[in-house]
Motif scaffolding. Structure first.
Motif, PDB file in Angstrom:
ATOM      1  N   ALA A 148      -8.567 -14.600 -13.835  1.00  0.00           N
ATOM      2  CA  ALA A 148      -8.891 -14.139 -12.487  1.00  0.00           C
ATOM      3  C   ALA A 148     -10.324 -14.502 -12.098  1.00  0.00           C
ATOM      4  O   ALA A 148     -10.577 -14.982 -10.981  1.00  0.00           O
ATOM      5  CB  ALA A 148      -8.675 -12.630 -12.392  1.00  0.00           C
ATOM      6  N   ILE A 149     -11.269 -14.292 -13.008  1.00  0.00           N
ATOM      7  CA  ILE A 149     -12.657 -14.596 -12.695  1.00  0.00           C
ATOM      8  C   ILE A 149     -12.862 -16.102 -12.576  1.00  0.00           C
ATOM      9  O   ILE A 149     -13.599 -16.575 -11.691  1.00  0.00           O
ATOM     10  CB  ILE A 149     -13.592 -13.979 -13.760  1.00  0.00           C
ATOM     11  CG1 ILE A 149     -13.673 -12.468 -13.557  1.00  0.00           C
ATOM     12  CG2 ILE A 149     -14.992 -14.602 -13.688  1.00  0.00           C
ATOM     13  CD1 ILE A 149     -14.584 -11.748 -14.515  1.00  0.00           C
ATOM     14  N   MET A 150     -12.231 -16.887 -13.428  1.00  0.00           N
ATOM     15  CA  MET A 150     -12.366 -18.341 -13.324  1.00  0.00           C
ATOM     16  C   MET A 150     -11.823 -18.864 -12.001  1.00  0.00           C
ATOM     17  O   MET A 150     -12.421 -19.742 -11.369  1.00  0.00           O
ATOM     18  CB  MET A 150     -11.661 -19.030 -14.501  1.00  0.00           C
ATOM     19  CG  MET A 150     -12.393 -18.930 -15.820  1.00  0.00           C
ATOM     20  SD  MET A 150     -11.789 -20.136 -17.047  1.00  0.00           S
ATOM     21  CE  MET A 150     -10.106 -19.554 -17.278  1.00  0.00           C
ATOM     22  N   GLU A 220     -13.125   2.193 -23.173  1.00  0.00           N
ATOM     23  CA  GLU A 220     -13.045   0.937 -22.423  1.00  0.00           C
ATOM     24  C   GLU A 220     -14.299   0.730 -21.589  1.00  0.00           C
ATOM     25  O   GLU A 220     -14.799   1.663 -20.955  1.00  0.00           O
ATOM     26  CB  GLU A 220     -11.816   0.934 -21.501  1.00  0.00           C
ATOM     27  CG  GLU A 220     -10.492   0.988 -22.237  1.00  0.00           C
ATOM     28  CD  GLU A 220      -9.317   0.998 -21.275  1.00  0.00           C
ATOM     29  OE1 GLU A 220      -9.485   1.455 -20.125  1.00  0.00           O
ATOM     30  OE2 GLU A 220      -8.223   0.540 -21.657  1.00  0.00           O
ATOM     31  N   ILE A 221     -14.802  -0.483 -21.607  1.00  0.00           N
ATOM     32  CA  ILE A 221     -15.951  -0.840 -20.779  1.00  0.00           C
ATOM     33  C   ILE A 221     -15.538  -1.991 -19.869  1.00  0.00           C
ATOM     34  O   ILE A 221     -15.049  -3.027 -20.333  1.00  0.00           O
ATOM     35  CB  ILE A 221     -17.152  -1.234 -21.652  1.00  0.00           C
ATOM     36  CG1 ILE A 221     -17.688  -0.001 -22.384  1.00  0.00           C
ATOM     37  CG2 ILE A 221     -18.255  -1.877 -20.814  1.00  0.00           C
ATOM     38  CD1 ILE A 221     -18.866  -0.280 -23.286  1.00  0.00           C
ATOM     39  N   TYR A 222     -15.758  -1.794 -18.577  1.00  0.00           N
ATOM     40  CA  TYR A 222     -15.385  -2.815 -17.598  1.00  0.00           C
ATOM     41  C   TYR A 222     -16.638  -3.517 -17.072  1.00  0.00           C
ATOM     42  O   TYR A 222     -17.704  -2.909 -16.916  1.00  0.00           O
ATOM     43  CB  TYR A 222     -14.611  -2.185 -16.442  1.00  0.00           C
ATOM     44  CG  TYR A 222     -13.215  -1.753 -16.846  1.00  0.00           C
ATOM     45  CD1 TYR A 222     -12.146  -2.637 -16.776  1.00  0.00           C
ATOM     46  CD2 TYR A 222     -12.987  -0.464 -17.322  1.00  0.00           C
ATOM     47  CE1 TYR A 222     -10.876  -2.255 -17.166  1.00  0.00           C
ATOM     48  CE2 TYR A 222     -11.718  -0.066 -17.714  1.00  0.00           C
ATOM     49  CZ  TYR A 222     -10.670  -0.967 -17.631  1.00  0.00           C
ATOM     50  OH  TYR A 222      -9.407  -0.578 -18.029  1.00  0.00           O
ATOM     51  N   LEU A 223     -16.492  -4.806 -16.817  1.00  0.00           N
ATOM     52  CA  LEU A 223     -17.589  -5.650 -16.368  1.00  0.00           C
ATOM     53  C   LEU A 223     -17.251  -6.195 -14.996  1.00  0.00           C
ATOM     54  O   LEU A 223     -16.245  -6.898 -14.816  1.00  0.00           O
ATOM     55  CB  LEU A 223     -17.800  -6.807 -17.352  1.00  0.00           C
ATOM     56  CG  LEU A 223     -17.747  -6.461 -18.847  1.00  0.00           C
ATOM     57  CD1 LEU A 223     -17.857  -7.720 -19.689  1.00  0.00           C
ATOM     58  CD2 LEU A 223     -18.846  -5.468 -19.201  1.00  0.00           C
ATOM     59  N   HIS A 224     -18.088  -5.896 -14.022  1.00  0.00           N
ATOM     60  CA  HIS A 224     -17.859  -6.329 -12.642  1.00  0.00           C
ATOM     61  C   HIS A 224     -18.864  -7.422 -12.294  1.00  0.00           C
ATOM     62  O   HIS A 224     -20.064  -7.176 -12.249  1.00  0.00           O
ATOM     63  CB  HIS A 224     -18.021  -5.139 -11.694  1.00  0.00           C
ATOM     64  CG  HIS A 224     -17.508  -5.416 -10.314  1.00  0.00           C
ATOM     65  ND1 HIS A 224     -17.549  -4.481  -9.300  1.00  0.00           N
ATOM     66  CD2 HIS A 224     -16.937  -6.530  -9.766  1.00  0.00           C
ATOM     67  CE1 HIS A 224     -17.025  -5.000  -8.205  1.00  0.00           C
ATOM     68  NE2 HIS A 224     -16.658  -6.235  -8.458  1.00  0.00           N
ATOM     69  N   LEU A 225     -18.368  -8.628 -12.080  1.00  0.00           N
ATOM     70  CA  LEU A 225     -19.216  -9.762 -11.708  1.00  0.00           C
ATOM     71  C   LEU A 225     -19.231  -9.861 -10.192  1.00  0.00           C
ATOM     72  O   LEU A 225     -18.290 -10.357  -9.564  1.00  0.00           O
ATOM     73  CB  LEU A 225     -18.683 -11.051 -12.336  1.00  0.00           C
ATOM     74  CG  LEU A 225     -19.486 -12.340 -12.104  1.00  0.00           C
ATOM     75  CD1 LEU A 225     -20.915 -12.194 -12.609  1.00  0.00           C
ATOM     76  CD2 LEU A 225     -18.803 -13.531 -12.779  1.00  0.00           C
ATOM     77  N   LYS A 226     -20.310  -9.364  -9.595  1.00  0.00           N
ATOM     78  CA  LYS A 226     -20.392  -9.312  -8.136  1.00  0.00           C
ATOM     79  C   LYS A 226     -21.831  -9.505  -7.681  1.00  0.00           C
ATOM     80  O   LYS A 226     -22.744  -8.846  -8.177  1.00  0.00           O
ATOM     81  CB  LYS A 226     -19.865  -7.981  -7.614  1.00  0.00           C
ATOM     82  CG  LYS A 226     -19.912  -7.867  -6.094  1.00  0.00           C
ATOM     83  CD  LYS A 226     -19.409  -6.519  -5.608  1.00  0.00           C
ATOM     84  CE  LYS A 226     -19.488  -6.428  -4.091  1.00  0.00           C
ATOM     85  NZ  LYS A 226     -19.026  -5.113  -3.578  1.00  0.00           N
ATOM     86  N   GLN A 316     -13.427  -7.587 -15.372  1.00  0.00           N
ATOM     87  CA  GLN A 316     -12.724  -7.796 -16.628  1.00  0.00           C
ATOM     88  C   GLN A 316     -13.141  -6.718 -17.619  1.00  0.00           C
ATOM     89  O   GLN A 316     -14.206  -6.113 -17.488  1.00  0.00           O
ATOM     90  CB  GLN A 316     -13.015  -9.186 -17.207  1.00  0.00           C
ATOM     91  CG  GLN A 316     -14.425  -9.362 -17.761  1.00  0.00           C
ATOM     92  CD  GLN A 316     -14.614 -10.676 -18.492  1.00  0.00           C
ATOM     93  OE1 GLN A 316     -14.070 -11.703 -18.102  1.00  0.00           O
ATOM     94  NE2 GLN A 316     -15.394 -10.649 -19.551  1.00  0.00           N
ATOM     95  N   LYS A 317     -12.320  -6.501 -18.622  1.00  0.00           N
ATOM     96  CA  LYS A 317     -12.641  -5.544 -19.674  1.00  0.00           C
ATOM     97  C   LYS A 317     -13.448  -6.252 -20.764  1.00  0.00           C
ATOM     98  O   LYS A 317     -13.259  -7.445 -21.006  1.00  0.00           O
ATOM     99  CB  LYS A 317     -11.353  -4.974 -20.266  1.00  0.00           C
ATOM    100  CG  LYS A 317     -11.569  -3.839 -21.262  1.00  0.00           C
ATOM    101  CD  LYS A 317     -10.270  -3.416 -21.916  1.00  0.00           C
ATOM    102  CE  LYS A 317      -9.326  -2.784 -20.919  1.00  0.00           C
ATOM    103  NZ  LYS A 317      -8.106  -2.230 -21.609  1.00  0.00           N
ATOM    104  N   LEU A 318     -14.355  -5.519 -21.384  1.00  0.00           N
ATOM    105  CA  LEU A 318     -15.123  -6.059 -22.511  1.00  0.00           C
ATOM    106  C   LEU A 318     -14.220  -6.090 -23.735  1.00  0.00           C
ATOM    107  O   LEU A 318     -13.966  -5.056 -24.365  1.00  0.00           O
ATOM    108  CB  LEU A 318     -16.357  -5.202 -22.773  1.00  0.00           C
ATOM    109  CG  LEU A 318     -17.228  -5.623 -23.970  1.00  0.00           C
ATOM    110  CD1 LEU A 318     -17.789  -7.020 -23.773  1.00  0.00           C
ATOM    111  CD2 LEU A 318     -18.368  -4.626 -24.188  1.00  0.00           C
TER     112      LEU A 318
END
Length: 344
Positions: A148-150, A220-226, A316-318
């Motif tokens: 999804a991020i790609m 769970e750790i989520y990473l938001h690229l924004k 995405q999740k770490l």
């Protein structure tokens, strides 16, 4: 360098100031050790503040042996043995370095445990300063290459490339989607022992603090690229454009990883905290002059920042933290991994 803000080297839990007008970290670039006369502060710490070393007592003296890559032997010895003699004189110890061309441990002998510890720390300083000037070979990172991020990044790249009001931006400046990542620290790993040690440190991170951080975040750790960011003050002259990472828990994990690698003398701290960003566009290594020297190349990012400042690349999740080889490509398009820490 500002003499009021000297360069700092971290050895274990302690910080050392370096002489600003004879920068100690320059020694690694010197083939024949001609600059190994730099001043390092005297050891002012009490014995109870020493790192834990398995120092033994044999034949009426204290002894400690430890591995140092053979590349650094000449740095520890110095020109005509001056560096080794200086450390021995300052700490009242004897240092045994394997002969050039051979492998083996460095041994420090002394009449007291504190003297041996002090000599070891001074050797650590020499090695760490030398290591810092060697081009990095590996880096610890969080991959940002889920599908999804790609795909979101590809859309961003295509939109920017087709934009007509950009100056100096070459399509080759964009990072390959498969190699998107967040760098936690860079390392110069010289031999197999270095690489094994780095892998062990990464695994130790999971046991000593990452588990607890995951538990605090419900596992769970989520990473938001924004969002977009640059590191300089002039958006019309930019070398690197970053994507901003927002996450609960990741900053604590990133800083903990850096701390542990610093404590084990494989890198040194240059900032208070790890910067949570993903490189998206980088012009720094795109072109070289005819003599193979690097030219500074910039592009105008004003329009990109104005239009895409809050661009959302996804969440995405770490899942994993990698120890990767620089300038490599694995079968999946990401960097070749020396070690992978799987969190799930």
């Amino acid at each position: 360098m500002d003499i009021l803000k000297p360069e700092i080297l971290q050895i274990g839990k302690r910080m050392y100031r370096l002489n600003s007008y004879r920068n100690y970290s320059q020694i690694a670039n010197q083939k024949h050790e001609n600059d190994l006369k730099s001043y390092v502060e005297e050891d002012l710490y009490s014995e109870d503040e020493f790192e834990e070393r398995e120092i033994t007592f044999k034949n009426g003296q204290f002894e400690y042996s430890f591995h140092i890559p053979s590349l650094f032997y000449s740095h520890i010895i110095g020109t005509k043995g001056t560096t080794k003699k200086r450390i021995e004189s300052q700490t009242n110890t004897r240092i045994i370095v394997p002969k050039l061309g051979t492998q083996g441990d460095i041994t420090v002998l002394g009449k007291s445990r504190s003297n041996v510890n002090s000599a070891c720390r001074k050797i650590d300083l020499v090695v760490l300063a030398s290591r810092s000037k060697i081009p990095s070979t590996h880096f610890v990172n969080v991959p940002f290459n889920n599908t999804a991020i790609m795909e979101s990044y590809k859309r961003f790249r295509n939109e920017v490339i087709t934009h007509q009001n950009l100056t100096g931006l070459d399509p080759n400046f964009f990072i390959q989607p498969e190699k998107l990542h967040l760098t936690l620290t860079v390392l110069s790993l010289i031999d197999d022992n270095d690489r094994l040690m780095a892998s062990q440190i990464l695994n130790e991170c999971e046991k000593t603090f990452i588990r607890q951080i995951l538990k605090k975040n419900d596992g769970e750790i989520y990473l938001h690229l924004k969002g977009l960011e640059i590191m300089n003050d002039d958006p019309s002259s930019v070398e690197v454009l970053y994507g901003v990472v927002k996450s609960e828990g990741l900053q604590e994990i990133a800083d903990g990883i850096l701390d542990l690698f610093c404590k084990n003398n494989l890198t040194q701290r240059k900032t208070d905290n790890v910067k949570l960003h993903v490189t998206l566009i980088n012009s720094k290594f795109s072109q070289k002059d005819d003599d193979n020297t690097q030219r500074r190349i910039t592009f105008d990012a004003k329009d990109i920042l104005q239009k895409y400042i809050d661009y959302d690349f996804g969440i995405q999740k770490l899942h994993e933290i990698h120890l990767s080889q620089r300038f490599s490509t694995g079968s999946d398009g990401f960097y070749e991994a020396t070690s992978i820490l799987k969190l799930y």
